[in-house]
Design a protein around this motif. Sequence first.
Motif, short mmCIF file in Angstrom:
data_model
loop_
_atom_site.label_atom_id
_atom_site.label_comp_id
_atom_site.label_asym_id
_atom_site.label_seq_id
_atom_site.Cartn_x
_atom_site.Cartn_y
_atom_site.Cartn_z
N GLY A 238 71.56 72.64 -10.91
CA GLY A 238 71.39 71.18 -10.91
C GLY A 238 72.65 70.37 -10.69
N LEU A 239 73.72 71.00 -10.19
CA LEU A 239 74.96 70.26 -9.97
C LEU A 239 74.99 69.60 -8.60
N ALA A 240 75.88 68.60 -8.48
CA ALA A 240 76.11 67.95 -7.19
C ALA A 240 77.20 68.71 -6.45
N SER A 241 76.98 69.01 -5.19
CA SER A 241 78.02 69.55 -4.31
C SER A 241 77.46 69.52 -2.90
N SER A 242 78.17 70.12 -1.97
CA SER A 242 77.59 70.35 -0.66
C SER A 242 76.54 71.45 -0.78
N GLU A 243 75.72 71.60 0.25
CA GLU A 243 74.98 72.84 0.39
C GLU A 243 75.66 73.64 1.49
N PHE A 244 75.12 74.81 1.79
CA PHE A 244 75.81 75.73 2.68
C PHE A 244 74.79 76.46 3.55
N SER A 245 75.14 76.71 4.81
CA SER A 245 74.32 77.57 5.66
C SER A 245 75.21 78.16 6.75
N PHE A 246 74.64 79.02 7.57
CA PHE A 246 75.45 79.72 8.58
C PHE A 246 75.24 79.12 9.98
N VAL A 247 76.29 79.17 10.78
CA VAL A 247 76.19 78.80 12.21
C VAL A 247 77.03 79.77 13.03
N ARG A 248 76.65 79.88 14.33
CA ARG A 248 77.51 80.59 15.28
C ARG A 248 78.29 79.54 16.04
N THR A 363 78.75 64.83 -19.13
CA THR A 363 79.21 66.07 -19.77
C THR A 363 78.44 67.28 -19.25
N ASP A 364 77.15 67.08 -18.89
CA ASP A 364 76.41 68.22 -18.32
C ASP A 364 77.05 68.68 -17.02
N SER A 365 77.51 67.73 -16.21
CA SER A 365 78.11 68.13 -14.92
C SER A 365 79.34 68.99 -15.17
N PHE A 366 80.11 68.62 -16.19
CA PHE A 366 81.33 69.38 -16.46
C PHE A 366 81.02 70.73 -17.12
N LEU A 367 80.18 70.73 -18.13
CA LEU A 367 79.94 71.99 -18.85
C LEU A 367 79.21 73.01 -17.97
N ARG A 368 78.24 72.55 -17.19
CA ARG A 368 77.58 73.50 -16.28
C ARG A 368 78.59 74.05 -15.26
N SER A 369 79.44 73.18 -14.74
CA SER A 369 80.43 73.65 -13.76
C SER A 369 81.39 74.66 -14.38
N MET A 370 81.78 74.41 -15.63
CA MET A 370 82.73 75.32 -16.28
C MET A 370 82.07 76.65 -16.63
N ILE A 403 82.40 67.53 -9.78
CA ILE A 403 81.80 68.16 -8.59
C ILE A 403 82.63 69.38 -8.17
N PRO A 404 82.07 70.57 -8.27
CA PRO A 404 82.82 71.76 -7.83
C PRO A 404 82.78 71.88 -6.30
N SER A 405 83.82 72.48 -5.73
CA SER A 405 83.82 72.67 -4.27
C SER A 405 84.64 73.91 -3.90
N ASP A 406 84.60 74.26 -2.61
CA ASP A 406 85.44 75.35 -2.07
C ASP A 406 85.26 76.66 -2.82
N MET A 407 84.22 77.38 -2.48
CA MET A 407 83.86 78.53 -3.31
C MET A 407 84.05 79.87 -2.60
N ASP A 408 85.11 79.94 -1.80
CA ASP A 408 85.35 81.21 -1.10
C ASP A 408 85.95 82.27 -2.01
#
Length: 576
Positions: A238-248, A363-370, A403-408
């Motif tokens: 339930g967090l806010a961030s980008s979504e992700f998909s694949f492309v060539r 606080t939910d956004s932070f605790l879920r992210s952590m 908002i978490p990001s960059d999850m490589d």
Amino acid sequence: MHLLNSLISSLLVSTALAIEMSSIVQYSVVDLLNQSETMGVTVDNATYPLRLRSNNTRILYSGMGPAAKSGYNYVRIYSNNTVVEEPFKRAPVTQNTVNEFFNRTWNNYSIARLPQIYPPLAAIKRVPSQLHKEGQIPTIHISGNQTLFDKMHGNSTADLSVMSNVSYVSLNDSLFYQDVEVSLAGRSSRWLPKLSYNLKLDKKDRLYKYRRVKLRALATDPSYIREQLAYDIVKSVGLASSEFSFVRVFLNDQPLGLFGIIETFQDPWLANTFASGSTSYKNGYLYQGVFMSPQSATQGHISDLSYISNITAYGDGQYKIKQEASKGDKVNWKPLQDFTKFISTAPTNQSNAVITWKKHVDTDSFLRSMALEVLLGFADGYFAMADNYYVYQNLEANNYIYIPSDMDLTLGSTMFNLSQMWSGNYSTFPGLKTRPLMEKILQVPQFNKQYNELLANFTNMLINPNKTNNRIDDLVGMLQEDVAWDKTIPRVGDNIFGQIDPTAAGNDTSSILGAVIGSAVPMNMDPVTAANMAQRINASIPFMTAVDGPTGYISLAGVKEWISSISRNVTGFYHS
Ligand SMILES: *[C@@H]1O[C@H](CO)[C@@H](O)[C@H](O)[C@H]1NC(C)=O
Ligand SMILES: *[C@@H]1O[C@H](CO)[C@@H](O)[C@H](O)[C@H]1NC(C)=O
Ligand SMILES: *[C@@H]1O[C@H](CO)[C@@H](O)[C@H](O)[C@H]1NC(C)=O
Ligand SMILES: *[C@@H]1O[C@H](CO)[C@@H](O)[C@H](O)[C@H]1NC(C)=O
Ligand SMILES: *[C@@H]1O[C@H](CO)[C@@H](O)[C@H](O)[C@H]1NC(C)=O
Ligand SMILES: *[C@@H]1O[C@H](CO)[C@@H](O)[C@H](O)[C@H]1NC(C)=O
Ligand SMILES: *[C@@H]1O[C@H](CO)[C@@H](O)[C@H](O)[C@H]1NC(C)=O
Ligand SMILES: *[C@@H]1O[C@H](CO)[C@@H](O)[C@H](O)[C@H]1NC(C)=O
Ligand SMILES: *[C@@H]1O[C@H](CO)[C@@H](O)[C@H](O)[C@H]1NC(C)=O
Ligand SMILES: *[C@@H]1O[C@H](CO)[C@@H](O)[C@H](O)[C@H]1NC(C)=O
Ligand SMILES: *[C@@H]1O[C@H](CO)[C@@H](O)[C@H](O)[C@H]1NC(C)=O
Ligand SMILES: *[C@@H]1O[C@H](CO)[C@@H](O)[C@H](O)[C@H]1NC(C)=O
């Protein structure tokens, strides 16, 4: 007699023609050809020419042919009439094909979804968009001045951009954009041989409601699926961030390979995420934590959300203003300073503590992210590096959302000690105890309890092999042919990594570390693991080994190995 015969035969002919006419279909295939090649489709035993469907794209070929009786395949035809054909037959179709990709055995892959285990945060009102198409891999072709691209690739740390045309082809859509600003994305990722790109469309143009997207090279992840899974899980809780998909991706005359596509956190991203895309949305400030800059390092400041009385010091480069408020100045550190001041003085065990916190922080956004930082092993997030996150001043709720990001660098890809990351006891996680916001919020008994419950519940409901394996297996099935393709593609980056002698890594850790994570090296990083990461960047790790593990590298667990380890260890921790 003769007349009758010819009448009958002409009748037969026209009937045959009518039958044939009724089963003419349009064949469409995506690929990038040489000037000396043409595209065709071989239907049963006859080959029919296909032509570029529009002058706007160099990658989509279409043409008419009869419906096949036994099967068809696409063929590339050289000027000397040599034919390179797809090594398999496609099943006959009676209707126009979708835009198929040359030499891929599937068009649409059925992929198990993760459960939505927590509802989206109340603040989220995400606009529906076709950008992320589950089970498909669309194709992007960038066309621009090659001399300038060569310059960009040959000097990947300089900030160059190239105005280009971009065509986008998915199974059912073919889109075209002029005046797209193409630049390299990321910081340390520019040292890698496979580069990531930013695409910024012209002011009024949108790709499925977004103006800016990033093409992620997935260069540190030989499993190719870490970012997909991490963004999926972020959404599932339930967090806010980008979504992700694949492309060539193709650039001018050459393929660049398999990429991820994400939304960039800039206009109109906030309206798309928090206001269903409303053009009249009034957004607050969006601040980005980027660890440190040379300037902030001289002051001893990193983007850990600690309070600084000297407001100028917020602008030393450890934070960025990713988006200014609709009605605000371009540079304004006051809201961020106020927020960090709240953190430093926030109540902990007073009776009004929870209410007061919620007035200032979602606080939910932070605790879920952590909880996810621990369970997904963020090696480059708030705990480990004070990096790769945003705090957003949500004017409607009058508080800040995380908002978490960059999850490589997740799921076992790391420059920290794995045994500290996946022990199951969150207090061993690198950096967790030293970050001001975490330290403070855990002193509030209700939040401490909630955090522990989130760790246990996420593990139980989502981050365990029983919940993730089907999706992982399907993603792997979908990507197999594209990963094989990606691995054959020559890289265009100047590969600063490749120029460093990997056997020297242990002797020159700081320069290698600098290459991995940027200019400065945080105190708690494990130099042996970081050097190991530098050494594996140019190594070839088989796809399935990277998915399953073990990989033989201390800086890389298999994705499944990570999930089974963390779920077993967290479960064990809460049972004891
Ligand atoms: C185009 O043809 C040249 C020469 O045959 C070859 O080296 C190159 O790989 C070809 N490019 C593509 C995209 O097929
Ligand atoms: C295609 O050609 C092969 C070999 O010449 C023949 O055996 C086959 O029957 C043909 N198929 C069709 C559908 O015409
Ligand atoms: C492409 O451009 C050529 C030359 O300008 C024109 O003759 C042709 O009709 C165009 N084709 C399409 C599909 O727009
Ligand atoms: C035809 O051209 C292709 C591409 O240049 C080449 O690979 C192939 O060997 C040629 N075939 C013949 C028979 O000359
Ligand atoms: C590409 O850019 C170079 C360098 O700016 C320039 O000299 C050249 O004329 C450009 N080529 C085209 C086709 O615009
Ligand atoms: C790379 O770009 C930087 C900044 O624009 C410039 O100073 C430097 O000379 C460039 N290096 C090369 C090799 O082109
Ligand atoms: C405030 O921070 C700025 C930027 O780091 C610095 O140049 C300045 O010296 C600081 N002022 C004081 C009084 O410390
Ligand atoms: C956690 O998992 C890893 C790998 O599966 C294992 O080596 C480790 O001993 C486990 N337990 C703890 C407490 O770290
Ligand atoms: C965790 O799950 C339990 C059982 O479903 C539930 O009672 C509790 O509220 C959940 N805790 C959190 C923080 O979501
Ligand atoms: C997975 O499912 C199996 C069979 O239902 C069960 O025995 C096992 O405990 C589950 N594992 C986890 C980690 O939930
Ligand atoms: C088709 O893809 C396979 C790998 O999946 C590759 O081995 C083969 O060379 C490709 N063939 C053509 C004609 O592109
Ligand atoms: C790295 O250091 C070790 C120990 O000092 C030395 O034996 C080794 O030769 C060095 N390697 C390189 C590539 O310099």
